[in-house]
Design a protein around this motif. Structure first.
Motif, PDB file in Angstrom:
ATOM      1  N   LYS A 180      -8.507 -16.196   4.826  1.00 55.52           N
ATOM      2  CA  LYS A 180      -9.737 -16.045   4.038  1.00 55.52           C
ATOM      3  C   LYS A 180     -10.540 -14.811   4.450  1.00 55.52           C
ATOM      4  O   LYS A 180     -11.155 -14.173   3.602  1.00 55.52           O
ATOM      5  N   PHE A 181     -10.548 -14.504   5.756  1.00 53.91           N
ATOM      6  CA  PHE A 181     -11.369 -13.396   6.262  1.00 53.91           C
ATOM      7  C   PHE A 181     -10.472 -12.272   6.773  1.00 53.91           C
ATOM      8  O   PHE A 181      -9.446 -12.519   7.405  1.00 53.91           O
ATOM      9  N   SER A 182     -10.862 -11.025   6.486  1.00 53.27           N
ATOM     10  CA  SER A 182     -10.127  -9.861   6.993  1.00 53.27           C
ATOM     11  C   SER A 182     -11.113  -8.828   7.511  1.00 53.27           C
ATOM     12  O   SER A 182     -12.247  -8.740   7.037  1.00 53.27           O
ATOM     13  N   LEU A 183     -10.660  -8.040   8.488  1.00 53.24           N
ATOM     14  CA  LEU A 183     -11.490  -6.989   9.075  1.00 53.24           C
ATOM     15  C   LEU A 183     -10.588  -5.841   9.480  1.00 53.24           C
ATOM     16  O   LEU A 183      -9.544  -6.051  10.101  1.00 53.24           O
ATOM     17  N   ARG A 184     -10.990  -4.624   9.108  1.00 48.99           N
ATOM     18  CA  ARG A 184     -10.219  -3.428   9.449  1.00 48.99           C
ATOM     19  C   ARG A 184     -11.192  -2.390  10.006  1.00 48.99           C
ATOM     20  O   ARG A 184     -12.140  -1.994   9.325  1.00 48.99           O
ATOM     21  N   VAL A 185     -10.934  -1.926  11.241  1.00 42.17           N
ATOM     22  CA  VAL A 185     -11.846  -0.997  11.917  1.00 42.17           C
ATOM     23  C   VAL A 185     -11.069   0.225  12.370  1.00 42.17           C
ATOM     24  O   VAL A 185     -10.061   0.104  13.076  1.00 42.17           O
ATOM     25  N   GLY A 186     -11.552   1.423  11.984  1.00 35.65           N
ATOM     26  CA  GLY A 186     -10.907   2.659  12.392  1.00 35.65           C
ATOM     27  C   GLY A 186     -10.736   3.592  11.215  1.00 35.65           C
ATOM     28  O   GLY A 186     -11.431   3.489  10.200  1.00 35.65           O
ATOM     29  N   ARG A 187      -9.807   4.525  11.343  1.00 41.51           N
ATOM     30  CA  ARG A 187      -9.537   5.500  10.279  1.00 41.51           C
ATOM     31  C   ARG A 187      -8.569   4.888   9.269  1.00 41.51           C
ATOM     32  O   ARG A 187      -7.489   4.414   9.649  1.00 41.51           O
ATOM     33  N   ARG A 201     -14.198  -2.114   7.310  1.00 42.42           N
ATOM     34  CA  ARG A 201     -14.160  -2.832   6.042  1.00 42.42           C
ATOM     35  C   ARG A 201     -13.866  -4.296   6.321  1.00 42.42           C
ATOM     36  O   ARG A 201     -12.887  -4.627   7.003  1.00 42.42           O
ATOM     37  N   ALA A 202     -14.714  -5.188   5.808  1.00 36.92           N
ATOM     38  CA  ALA A 202     -14.538  -6.626   5.977  1.00 36.92           C
ATOM     39  C   ALA A 202     -14.363  -7.269   4.616  1.00 36.92           C
ATOM     40  O   ALA A 202     -14.992  -6.854   3.633  1.00 36.92           O
ATOM     41  N   GLY A 203     -13.487  -8.279   4.530  1.00 33.19           N
ATOM     42  CA  GLY A 203     -13.241  -8.928   3.258  1.00 33.19           C
ATOM     43  C   GLY A 203     -13.191 -10.438   3.389  1.00 33.19           C
ATOM     44  O   GLY A 203     -12.844 -10.977   4.452  1.00 33.19           O
ATOM     45  N   TRP A 204     -13.540 -11.109   2.297  1.00 29.37           N
ATOM     46  CA  TRP A 204     -13.454 -12.556   2.220  1.00 29.37           C
ATOM     47  C   TRP A 204     -12.737 -12.929   0.933  1.00 29.37           C
ATOM     48  O   TRP A 204     -13.036 -12.386  -0.138  1.00 29.37           O
ATOM     49  N   SER A 254      -8.367 -16.549  -6.160  1.00 34.28           N
ATOM     50  CA  SER A 254      -8.304 -15.249  -6.828  1.00 34.28           C
ATOM     51  C   SER A 254      -9.610 -14.477  -6.733  1.00 34.28           C
ATOM     52  O   SER A 254      -9.751 -13.415  -7.349  1.00 34.28           O
ATOM     53  N   TYR A 255     -10.573 -14.989  -5.945  1.00 33.86           N
ATOM     54  CA  TYR A 255     -11.849 -14.307  -5.770  1.00 33.86           C
ATOM     55  C   TYR A 255     -11.815 -13.519  -4.456  1.00 33.86           C
ATOM     56  O   TYR A 255     -11.322 -14.005  -3.443  1.00 33.86           O
ATOM     57  N   ARG A 256     -12.384 -12.315  -4.481  1.00 34.46           N
ATOM     58  CA  ARG A 256     -12.401 -11.488  -3.277  1.00 34.46           C
ATOM     59  C   ARG A 256     -13.691 -10.671  -3.230  1.00 34.46           C
ATOM     60  O   ARG A 256     -14.128 -10.112  -4.253  1.00 34.46           O
ATOM     61  N   ILE A 257     -14.278 -10.570  -2.044  1.00 35.66           N
ATOM     62  CA  ILE A 257     -15.468  -9.748  -1.824  1.00 35.66           C
ATOM     63  C   ILE A 257     -15.222  -8.880  -0.591  1.00 35.66           C
ATOM     64  O   ILE A 257     -14.783  -9.375   0.449  1.00 35.66           O
ATOM     65  N   ASP A 258     -15.501  -7.576  -0.701  1.00 34.00           N
ATOM     66  CA  ASP A 258     -15.353  -6.638   0.410  1.00 34.00           C
ATOM     67  C   ASP A 258     -16.674  -5.949   0.688  1.00 34.00           C
ATOM     68  O   ASP A 258     -17.419  -5.585  -0.238  1.00 34.00           O
ATOM     69  N   ALA A 259     -16.951  -5.741   1.978  1.00 34.55           N
ATOM     70  CA  ALA A 259     -18.091  -4.945   2.420  1.00 34.55           C
ATOM     71  C   ALA A 259     -17.574  -3.851   3.339  1.00 34.55           C
ATOM     72  O   ALA A 259     -16.673  -4.086   4.144  1.00 34.55           O
ATOM     73  N   PHE A 260     -18.116  -2.641   3.218  1.00 37.63           N
ATOM     74  CA  PHE A 260     -17.591  -1.531   4.009  1.00 37.63           C
ATOM     75  C   PHE A 260     -18.682  -0.509   4.293  1.00 37.63           C
ATOM     76  O   PHE A 260     -19.698  -0.421   3.590  1.00 37.63           O
ATOM     77  N   ALA A 261     -18.464   0.244   5.355  1.00 38.80           N
ATOM     78  CA  ALA A 261     -19.330   1.359   5.740  1.00 38.80           C
ATOM     79  C   ALA A 261     -18.439   2.454   6.310  1.00 38.80           C
ATOM     80  O   ALA A 261     -17.732   2.222   7.302  1.00 38.80           O
ATOM     81  N   PHE A 262     -18.468   3.643   5.691  1.00 39.76           N
ATOM     82  CA  PHE A 262     -17.527   4.704   6.038  1.00 39.76           C
ATOM     83  C   PHE A 262     -18.206   6.062   6.061  1.00 39.76           C
ATOM     84  O   PHE A 262     -19.245   6.276   5.411  1.00 39.76           O
TER      85      PHE A 262
END
Length: 461
Positions: free
Chosen positions: A153-160, A187-190, A194-202
């Motif tokens: 359900k939850f994802s997180l990706r940190v870096g380039r 970038r973090a996602g939930w 079939s529903y998905r929400i992403d938040a990111f700061a780059f």
């Protein structure tokens, strides 16, 4: 002085050797066996763990819970423009250039969810008048490198990392130029069903030509929220909703310049049913550039029907777009739409124009003589949204052609024939031929017709 020249020569030779070595490594990897499987535009989204025992030496299993997968990409692309920049200004000649791209990556998976992905790239260019530009050439450097948690359900990706959103109208990987666009950040996602929400700061990566000298571009920032909704009650309609914040220290438009703080609020309706496909997007932008407020917007659509029962499965399509411009310069309000980090080949592979202050309509015909061979024939008609504004060109965010301020509205039309042939799941040939007929907005300042040819050969492993 002689010692200094010798050191410079030795550095240049070492840099060339690094590029050749990485390219040779990619070609060596290319000769190794692999499984015929689907390759994804973002390589870190691939997961070969289930087939790890079948595709050695591409993938190694370390114990029961760890897999290490290697991969590579290589591309050669040739572009020919006659003339450059529509022949406006002092540089009215043409240009022919060849781009060389080679990338190699490693993907470490621990258990079901943990991931470490590292990708290196080396890039070269030959033939461009005036020498390579910043997205053409680089000695080996880090293209991507991040740690990720890919939960159910939850994802997180940190870096380039690379990122693309929706149909790449605002955020794309910049596939046409040599060096793909990457960002530093998180970038973090939930996800639920079939529903998905992403938040990111780059912040985007600033590409430099030497070895491992790329850095974060502190003069720009991108952040936001992106949601994809597929409610069963209105299937097959799908919905994207998003907010994107964008900042840069120095912006230049026909009617404004200075620090830019821009917010984009958008929605996309897309889907397909009974031969029809549709993709409609609407965006409103607010904020400030210098001492002017921003009130900009765009509406874009791509609708088509595929005749699946006919030979070659022809698709008749129509693209229609409008991106606002600045009707009244000097009124304290900027109306020019900024497409942020878009796909530069949105209109055509020639990437002659940027989607700002434009109105266009493009009927297309797509055919597939065989499933691996695709041809697209299109005729694109373009106008300025407002006569008082200018014509804008790539690269992103926007480059203004100052001479076109206040010229006629009709920019011109371009006829394109683009084709792609996938020889094998790993090999693809692409080609494009485009003729642009310059309209009054360009001819009034010396603009001329443009011919463009492109060929490319790409390999994935």
């Amino acid at each position: 002085m002689a010692i200094r020249k010798r050191h410079i020569f030795m550095y240049q030779q070492t840099a060339k050797t690094c590029k050749v070595s990485l390219a040779a490594a990619v070609m060596l990897i290319a000769s190794l066996p692999t499984a015929a499987s689907e390759y994804l535009p973002l390589r870190f989204e691939e997961n070969w763990g289930a087939d790890c025992n079948k595709i050695a030496p591409k993938c190694w299993r370390i114990g029961k819970a760890v897999t290490l997968t290697f991969g590579a990409d290589a591309r050669v692309r040739s572009d020919n423009y006659r003339p450059l920049n529509f022949g406006i200004g002092s540089d009215t000649g043409g240009d022919s250039l060849t781009l060389f791209r080679s990338m190699a990556h490693g993907d470490l998976r621990v258990g079901k969810h943990a991931q470490m992905f590292v990708q290196f790239g080396a890039y070269d260019e030959a033939g461009r008048r005036g020498g390579p530009i910043s997205v053409d050439q680089s000695n080996p450097d880090l293209q991507q490198g991040f740690l990720a948690w890919n939960g159910d359900k939850f994802s997180l990706r940190v870096g380039r990392q690379e990122m693309t959103l929706g149909t790449s109208r605002l955020i794309a990987v910049r596939e046409g130029p040599n060096i793909r666009l990457a960002f530093d950040g998180a970038r973090a996602g939930w996800r639920r069903g079939s529903y998905r929400i992403d938040a990111f700061a780059f912040r985007p990566v600033f590409n430099r030509p030497r070895t491992f000298d790329d850095s974060v571009n502190k003069s720009q920032a991108l952040y936001g929220l992106y949601a994809t909704l597929t409610p069963e009650s209105i299937a097959p309609l799908k919905i994207d909703l998003y907010w994107l914040g964008y900042e840069r220290d120095q912006a230049l438009f026909a009617a404004a310049q200075g620090q830019e703080h821009r917010h984009s609020f958008g929605t996309r309706l897309f889907g397909s049913a009974k031969g029809w496909d549709w993709n409609t997007e609407a965006i409103f932008q607010a904020g400030r550039v210098g001492n002017q407020t921003i009130r900009a917007w765009t509406i874009s659509s791509d609708t088509g029907f595929t005749f699946t029962t006919l030979p070659w499965s022809p698709r008749l399509g129509l693209k229609a777009d409008i991106a606002s411009g600045d009707k009244t310069p000097g009124d304290g309000r900027l109306g020019t739409f900024n497409a942020l980090y878009p796909n530069p080949t949105y209109f055509s592979e020639a990437a002659l124009l940027a989607p700002g202050n434009t109105m266009d309509m493009q009927p297309t015909v797509t055919i597939k003589p065989v499933p691996t061979l695709t041809f697209v024939l299109g005729w694109n008609f373009l106008w300025k949204h407002h006569k008082e504004d200018a014509v804008y060109t790539p690269p992103a965010p926007l480059v203004v052609i100052p001479e076109t301020i206040g010229t006629d509205r009709y920019i011109g039309d371009q006829i394109k024939l683009e084709g792609s042939y996938r020889l094998h799941p790993q090999w693809e040939i692409r080609a494009a031929a485009i003729h642009f007929n310059a309209g009054e907005a360009l001819t009034q300042v010396g603009g001329r017709n443009v011919n463009f040819l492109m060929t490319s050969l790409a390999f994935r492993w």
